[in-house]
Structure formats: C-alpha cells, structure tokens
Design an enzyme around this catalytic site. Sequence first.
Site, PDB file in Angstrom:
ATOM      1  N   HIS A 100      -1.743   6.100   8.052  1.00 15.11           N
ATOM      2  CA  HIS A 100      -2.855   5.694   7.184  1.00 15.11           C
ATOM      3  C   HIS A 100      -2.834   4.197   6.987  1.00 15.11           C
ATOM      4  O   HIS A 100      -1.775   3.564   7.015  1.00 15.11           O
ATOM      5  CB  HIS A 100      -2.801   6.414   5.837  1.00 15.11           C
ATOM      6  CG  HIS A 100      -1.515   6.240   5.100  1.00 15.11           C
ATOM      7  ND1 HIS A 100      -0.387   6.975   5.401  1.00 15.11           N
ATOM      8  CD2 HIS A 100      -1.159   5.410   4.095  1.00 15.11           C
ATOM      9  CE1 HIS A 100       0.601   6.618   4.599  1.00 15.11           C
ATOM     10  NE2 HIS A 100       0.165   5.652   3.800  1.00 15.11           N
ATOM     11  N   HIS A 102      -4.076   1.335   4.231  1.00 12.44           N
ATOM     12  CA  HIS A 102      -4.594   1.055   2.894  1.00 12.44           C
ATOM     13  C   HIS A 102      -5.645  -0.053   2.996  1.00 12.44           C
ATOM     14  O   HIS A 102      -5.402  -1.070   3.648  1.00 12.44           O
ATOM     15  CB  HIS A 102      -3.478   0.543   1.979  1.00 12.44           C
ATOM     16  CG  HIS A 102      -2.374   1.516   1.733  1.00 12.44           C
ATOM     17  ND1 HIS A 102      -2.278   2.244   0.583  1.00 12.44           N
ATOM     18  CD2 HIS A 102      -1.300   1.870   2.495  1.00 12.44           C
ATOM     19  CE1 HIS A 102      -1.182   3.001   0.626  1.00 12.44           C
ATOM     20  NE2 HIS A 102      -0.577   2.800   1.783  1.00 12.44           N
TER      21      HIS A 102
HETATM   22  P1  5GP Z   1       2.372   5.041   1.628  1.00 16.57           P
HETATM   23  O1  5GP Z   1       3.419   4.521   0.683  1.00 16.57           O
HETATM   24  O2  5GP Z   1       2.828   6.273   2.356  1.00 16.57           O
HETATM   25  O3  5GP Z   1       1.836   3.986   2.534  1.00 16.57           O
HETATM   26  O4  5GP Z   1       1.158   5.419   0.696  1.00 16.57           O
HETATM   27  C1  5GP Z   1       0.717   6.721   0.448  1.00 16.57           C
HETATM   28  C2  5GP Z   1      -0.489   6.618  -0.445  1.00 16.57           C
HETATM   29  O5  5GP Z   1      -1.083   7.883  -0.509  1.00 16.57           O
HETATM   30  C3  5GP Z   1      -0.170   6.188  -1.882  1.00 16.57           C
HETATM   31  O6  5GP Z   1      -0.931   5.028  -2.209  1.00 16.57           O
HETATM   32  C4  5GP Z   1      -0.570   7.396  -2.714  1.00 16.57           C
HETATM   33  O7  5GP Z   1      -1.166   7.041  -3.939  1.00 16.57           O
HETATM   34  C5  5GP Z   1      -1.542   8.113  -1.808  1.00 16.57           C
HETATM   35  N1  5GP Z   1      -1.556   9.571  -1.977  1.00 16.57           N
HETATM   36  C6  5GP Z   1      -0.467  10.388  -1.957  1.00 16.57           C
HETATM   37  N2  5GP Z   1      -0.845  11.671  -2.121  1.00 16.57           N
HETATM   38  C7  5GP Z   1      -2.204  11.659  -2.249  1.00 16.57           C
HETATM   39  C8  5GP Z   1      -3.162  12.702  -2.443  1.00 16.57           C
HETATM   40  O8  5GP Z   1      -2.857  13.888  -2.535  1.00 16.57           O
HETATM   41  N3  5GP Z   1      -4.469  12.310  -2.520  1.00 16.57           N
HETATM   42  C9  5GP Z   1      -4.835  10.993  -2.407  1.00 16.57           C
HETATM   43  N4  5GP Z   1      -6.139  10.727  -2.501  1.00 16.57           N
HETATM   44  N5  5GP Z   1      -3.948   9.992  -2.218  1.00 16.57           N
HETATM   45  C10 5GP Z   1      -2.644  10.325  -2.142  1.00 16.57           C
END
Ligand code: 5GP
Length: 137
Positions: A100, A102
């Site tokens: 993903h 951001h």
């Molecule tokens: P990472 O640290 O893996 O780059 O970021 C994961 C992101 O996914 C975080 O910003 C977190 O808030 C978001 N996230 C995690 N679980 C969910 C979910 O169930 N729904 C949504 N909309 N965002 C999620």
Amino acid sequence: MSEKCVFCEIAHGRIPSIRVYEDADFIAFMDINPISEGHLLLVTRGHYPKTTDVPDAILDKALTLAKKLAAATLLSVGREDFNLVVNNGPLAGQLVKHWHMHIIPRRSKDELPLKQGAPADLTRLPFVAERVRENLR
Ligand code: 5GP
Ligand code: ZN
C-alpha cells in the site's frame, strides 16, 4: 490471497472501508487512523507484501494513480503539500503486510515526524554506491 490479511479482506469486500477509487488492479480508501485529514491508502488488489514483490505491470500504474488520487485529495481538503509513503517490511514501519501507498496531505511538519539523517560517511559512500551499481547489472 492471505486469509488473515486485513487489506485482502477489504479488497474482497469482507471488511468495510470507505472507498474513493477502484479498478482491476487497485483500490483506494480512507485510512482508519489518519495522520491528517484526507489520508488515503492506495492498495493493490492482489496480495503482494513489498514493492519488490509487486509485478512490474501493476507497479508501473501505481505512481500515475497516486498522482491522480493525491490531486483530487488535495483539492478536497484544501492542501498543497503531501507525502507519498510506502513502508516495506517491519523495520521500515510496515504493519499491514500487503502493498500500500499512503497519500498524506500535509498541514504541518509535525504530522509525520521523520528523523533527520546524519552527515554521510564519505569513506563508505562511494563503496556502497559501487555495490548498488553492481547489483543493478
Ligand atoms: P503501514 O504501517 O503498514 O504502512 O500502515 C498501515 C495503515 O493501514 C495504517 O495507517 C493504518 O491506520 C491502516 N489500517 C490498518 N487497518 C485498517 C483497516 O481495517 N481499515 C483502514 N481503512 N485502514 C487500516
Ligand atoms: Zn493481503
């Protein structure tokens, strides 16, 4: 597809999300814990853990799509500056092991604290660069 992966669940509609975009390769939805208003996630439909795992044909489309999503988001929240961030692996802060990006509109520098780098060790820098060049061949 990984059974326990939250983004696979979202991509397949088994967990709700507030979507803003979808096509055959990607979905984009609002982050549930936004760093700022408008914080979106651009997510591959398929389960690929890191950028290095995503097939080129899909990855090639990601930046163009992120650009389009960022432009629409910035207009929507009245901001001009933004970050595009991809965390790859736990040491890089990746919590959800499904690729993903951001898309984070910025109002202040405090919203996304990034540690300042230290001055480069100029005795090592050319050697690291040479190894990267070798591994690109
Ligand atoms: P990472 O640290 O893996 O780059 O970021 C994961 C992101 O996914 C975080 O910003 C977190 O808030 C978001 N996230 C995690 N679980 C969910 C979910 O169930 N729904 C949504 N909309 N965002 C999620
Ligand atoms: Zn997944």
